[in-house]
Design a protein around this motif. Structure first.
Motif, PDB file in Angstrom:
ATOM      1  N   THR A  14       0.838  -1.201   0.000  1.00 14.51           N
ATOM      2  CA  THR A  14       0.000   0.000   0.000  1.00 14.51           C
ATOM      3  C   THR A  14       0.872   1.249   0.000  1.00 14.51           C
ATOM      4  OG1 THR A  14      -1.729  -1.196   1.183  1.00 14.51           O
ATOM      5  CG2 THR A  14      -1.889   1.193   1.181  1.00 14.51           C
ATOM      6  N   THR A  56      -3.669 -11.791  -4.366  1.00 18.80           N
ATOM      7  CA  THR A  56      -4.629 -11.460  -3.299  1.00 18.80           C
ATOM      8  C   THR A  56      -4.106 -10.333  -2.413  1.00 18.80           C
ATOM      9  OG1 THR A  56      -3.690 -13.244  -1.948  1.00 18.80           O
ATOM     10  CG2 THR A  56      -5.696 -13.750  -3.213  1.00 18.80           C
ATOM     11  N   ALA A  59      -4.242  -7.072  -4.438  1.00 15.38           N
ATOM     12  CA  ALA A  59      -5.629  -6.603  -4.538  1.00 15.38           C
ATOM     13  C   ALA A  59      -6.048  -5.893  -3.256  1.00 15.38           C
ATOM     14  CB  ALA A  59      -6.564  -7.771  -4.837  1.00 15.38           C
ATOM     15  N   LYS A  60      -5.669  -6.456  -2.103  1.00 18.38           N
ATOM     16  CA  LYS A  60      -6.002  -5.819  -0.824  1.00 18.38           C
ATOM     17  C   LYS A  60      -5.256  -4.500  -0.653  1.00 18.38           C
ATOM     18  CE  LYS A  60      -7.458  -9.991   1.506  1.00 18.38           C
ATOM     19  NZ  LYS A  60      -7.284 -10.936   2.582  1.00 18.38           N
ATOM     20  N   MET A  62      -4.335  -2.536  -3.123  1.00 16.85           N
ATOM     21  CA  MET A  62      -4.996  -1.583  -4.033  1.00 16.85           C
ATOM     22  C   MET A  62      -6.279  -1.060  -3.408  1.00 16.85           C
ATOM     23  SD  MET A  62      -4.588  -3.313  -7.775  1.00 16.85           S
ATOM     24  CE  MET A  62      -3.280  -2.800  -8.869  1.00 16.85           C
ATOM     25  N   GLU A  63      -7.009  -1.950  -2.752  1.00 17.13           N
ATOM     26  CA  GLU A  63      -8.245  -1.565  -2.061  1.00 17.13           C
ATOM     27  C   GLU A  63      -7.961  -0.558  -0.959  1.00 17.13           C
ATOM     28  OE1 GLU A  63     -11.048  -4.404   0.031  1.00 17.13           O
ATOM     29  OE2 GLU A  63     -10.830  -5.359  -1.941  1.00 17.13           O
ATOM     30  N   ALA A  64      -6.878  -0.782  -0.213  1.00 14.77           N
ATOM     31  CA  ALA A  64      -6.529   0.076   0.918  1.00 14.77           C
ATOM     32  C   ALA A  64      -5.926   1.406   0.468  1.00 14.77           C
ATOM     33  CB  ALA A  64      -5.544  -0.642   1.829  1.00 14.77           C
ATOM     34  N   SER A  65      -5.508   1.470  -0.781  1.00  6.22           N
ATOM     35  CA  SER A  65      -4.866   2.673  -1.305  1.00  6.22           C
ATOM     36  C   SER A  65      -5.887   3.782  -1.544  1.00  6.22           C
ATOM     37  CB  SER A  65      -4.164   2.336  -2.624  1.00  6.22           C
ATOM     38  OG  SER A  65      -3.688   3.502  -3.242  1.00  6.22           O
ATOM     39  N   ASP A  68      -7.505   5.451  -7.302  1.00  9.63           N
ATOM     40  CA  ASP A  68      -8.567   4.739  -8.001  1.00  9.63           C
ATOM     41  C   ASP A  68      -7.931   3.925  -9.130  1.00  9.63           C
ATOM     42  OD1 ASP A  68     -10.834   3.798  -9.245  1.00  9.63           O
ATOM     43  OD2 ASP A  68     -11.441   5.746 -10.054  1.00  9.63           O
ATOM     44  N   PRO A  73      -7.496  -4.137 -10.923  1.00  9.23           N
ATOM     45  CA  PRO A  73      -7.498  -5.382 -10.147  1.00  9.23           C
ATOM     46  C   PRO A  73      -8.058  -6.586 -10.918  1.00  9.23           C
ATOM     47  CG  PRO A  73      -8.251  -3.571  -8.775  1.00  9.23           C
ATOM     48  CD  PRO A  73      -8.147  -3.045 -10.186  1.00  9.23           C
ATOM     49  N   SER A  74      -8.811  -6.354 -11.975  1.00  8.50           N
ATOM     50  CA  SER A  74      -9.387  -7.465 -12.745  1.00  8.50           C
ATOM     51  C   SER A  74      -8.317  -8.280 -13.482  1.00  8.50           C
ATOM     52  CB  SER A  74     -10.424  -6.957 -13.740  1.00  8.50           C
ATOM     53  OG  SER A  74      -9.795  -6.216 -14.775  1.00  8.50           O
TER      54      SER A  74
END
Length: 172
Positions: A14, A56, A59-60, A62-65, A68, A73-74
């Motif tokens: 992150t 995984t 992806a987490k 990127m989510e926490a960042s 946008d 992530p796809s």
């Protein structure tokens, strides 16, 4: 890997994502040890950081960042390597050059200055991106051009107004 270790890796990723404006996701699976070593060496010479990550955990991160990442992530399937660079098109140039000798790395996606690019078919578009320094250089060149015309007009006309106007009209 323990839960605490995973948490630490996610925090580190992150932080790296937050600090970087140019992030590439590539697939380097199937490269033999020598080719992988050559790729790492090329990245080092080009001032590009290369790291293999778990999808995984990335992806987490990127989510926490705060950024946008859109659909990026796809593409987190299979083998994923991260490439960080100060220059937006440096990893794309490296990948394109490296693929002259090998069919990999494949570009999965990229995040460049808040724009998201998906798929290997975006490689040529990414290679042609200009850095901020290149754009500033182009602007300065464009701004200097009229000034150079005026100066050359003054020198060639002997300083007479009619000569200056004639010289400048010929340059257009």
């Amino acid at each position: 890997m323990t839960r605490e270790e995973k948490s630490t890796v996610i925090q580190d990723l992150t932080a790296q994502l937050a600090d970087s404006t140019n992030i590439y996701l590539a697939d380097i699976s199937g490269l033999d040890a020598q080719t992988t070593s050559n790729l790492r060496r090329a990245c080092f010479k080009a001032n590009i950081t290369l790291a293999v990550v778990k999808n995984t955990l990335l992806a987490k991160a990127m989510e926490a960042s705060d950024k946008d990442f859109g659909e990026l992530p796809s593409v987190l399937k299979g083998n994923t390597s991260l490439m960080f660079s100060e220059v937006g098109n440096a990893p794309a140039k490296l990948i394109k050059d490296f693929r002259k000798k090998s069919e990999k790395p494949l570009l999965k996606g990229a995040y460049i200055e808040e724009a998201v690019y998906l798929g290997d078919n975006q490689l040529d578009a990414l290679v042609s991106i200009k850095s901020k320094e290149e754009v500033i250089g182009d602007i300065i060149t464009l701004l200097q051009s009229p000034a150079k015309n005026v100066i050359s007009g003054l020198k060639s006309s002997g300083g007479k107004l009619a000569g200056i106007l004639k010289t400048l009209s010929e340059k257009e």
